[in-house]
Design an enzyme around this catalytic site. Sequence first.
Site, PDB file in Angstrom:
ATOM      1  N   TYR A  91       1.008   3.657   0.147  1.00 15.94           N
ATOM      2  CA  TYR A  91       0.430   3.035  -0.864  1.00 15.94           C
ATOM      3  C   TYR A  91       1.684   2.892  -1.948  1.00 15.94           C
ATOM      4  O   TYR A  91       2.428   3.714  -2.037  1.00 15.94           O
ATOM      5  CB  TYR A  91      -0.183   4.408  -1.456  1.00 15.94           C
ATOM      6  CG  TYR A  91      -0.943   3.995  -2.794  1.00 15.94           C
ATOM      7  CD1 TYR A  91      -2.191   3.441  -2.738  1.00 15.94           C
ATOM      8  CD2 TYR A  91      -0.292   4.605  -4.006  1.00 15.94           C
ATOM      9  CE1 TYR A  91      -2.790   2.973  -4.238  1.00 15.94           C
ATOM     10  CE2 TYR A  91      -0.695   4.360  -5.160  1.00 15.94           C
ATOM     11  CZ  TYR A  91      -2.098   3.483  -5.549  1.00 15.94           C
ATOM     12  OH  TYR A  91      -2.470   3.239  -6.678  1.00 15.94           O
ATOM     13  N   GLU A 123      -1.603  -3.044  -7.604  1.00 16.10           N
ATOM     14  CA  GLU A 123      -2.009  -1.860  -6.650  1.00 16.10           C
ATOM     15  C   GLU A 123      -1.740  -2.461  -5.127  1.00 16.10           C
ATOM     16  O   GLU A 123      -2.508  -3.526  -4.866  1.00 16.10           O
ATOM     17  CB  GLU A 123      -3.418  -1.240  -6.901  1.00 16.10           C
ATOM     18  CG  GLU A 123      -3.416   0.075  -6.080  1.00 16.10           C
ATOM     19  CD  GLU A 123      -4.852   0.669  -6.191  1.00 16.10           C
ATOM     20  OE1 GLU A 123      -5.835   0.009  -6.194  1.00 16.10           O
ATOM     21  OE2 GLU A 123      -4.794   1.925  -6.420  1.00 16.10           O
TER      22      GLU A 123
END
Length: 397
Positions: free
Chosen positions: A118, A206
């Site tokens: 991530y 993101e």
Amino acid sequence: MNLHEYQGKDILAQFGVAVQRGQVATTPEEAVAAAKALTESTGTSWHVIKAQIHAGGRGKGGGVKLAKSLEEVQSISDTILGMQLVTPQTSAEGKTVHQVLVAEDVYYPGASEPQEYYMSVLLNRTTGRNMIMYSTEGGMDIETVAEETPHLIFTEEIDPGTGLLPFQARKIAFNLGLSGAAFKSMTKFVSALYKAYVGADASLFEINPVLKTSDDRIIAVDAKVTLDDNALFRHPDFEALRDLKEENPVEVEAKAVGLNYVDLDGNVGCMVNGAGLAMATMDLIKQSGGSPANFLDVGGTADAARVETAFRLILKDPKVKAILVNIFGGIVRCDRVAQGIVDAYKNLGDAIKVPIIVRLQGTNADIAKTLIDSSGLNVLSATAFEEAAQKVQEVFK
Ligand code: GDP
Ligand code: MN
């Protein structure tokens, strides 16, 4: 302004960030053509078909599917295009899919297992600095990771004077447990990602997951990009990336006439001048047992025409059971606004079926109150904030 995954990936690629390659399609035929082109340029024989909507969690909702043949590209695209996609991040009715991204399959087998990470870049509002958030726990809900295993999320703050320093990119690669070629690829990936974030004037990047492929390449498989609206004037080409289909139609209409409108879930429509007063009014409604149906700032020049337009917008929401008008007459004169309300009411006549509570305070408030009280319309006037609140409360008794 939010972007679709394919648009976000285009921006990333322009700044040299390695991305899962793909092509957008609006029909199953276009999807098949895109898949063929991808096979030619990348050598991939499998493809992923990814619904393009402004919401994440698409995989969980059935909006991301692997196609192992052109027939599957055709049939999966046919299913996903036009579907009402419900994900953990959409409302219960979901979002209509108008486009799919046909992408190369990057989870192919090889020397090592593909690994998901991530990574996001965003502004830390407390320190006023950009930061990179990253974790080895990629691919899944980062909110769950933050809740259950917060120690697995790292942050790296960036000094605006120096920008991202090489040692910081290496620290990130190290903390992700990488070595060798993957370590090098990750440092390049992080530097390019940060350059893209700053260069595009974004407010959020993101990338979940960032993928380490089985042959140690580091690539962005997903991209959630939010651009800073206040910097859009520096990027005239970005305006074309706006997808009005993804935005609330009433909000789009309000923006076109210069009103600041945000749709909410409640039952009391609000018309207020000034964002601060609008926030206070929403609090007041909550305290009175109601719940705001919208945020609407009509701005400093609340003349009759604007008031009428604002009423029309609020009345488009069937959930609205009462309307609270809360205007402070500083520059704008209260009697002008009151006249605007009376005129708008007369023009909209049949459309208004809910009680309207009007609180006007400031310049010529007394004249305004007389105007409203003598109009003979279903409008309740108030001068004090509490008095308005009480009248809202009475509506819900
Ligand atoms: P999201 O669900 O909206 O976050 O969409 P993502 O783009 O993150 O994709 C969801 C999931 O699809 C990823 O976590 C992967 O597990 C899977 N996925 C994405 N690309 C590929 C691919 O090329 N091959 C395979 N096999 N799976 C993929
Ligand atoms: Mn994702």
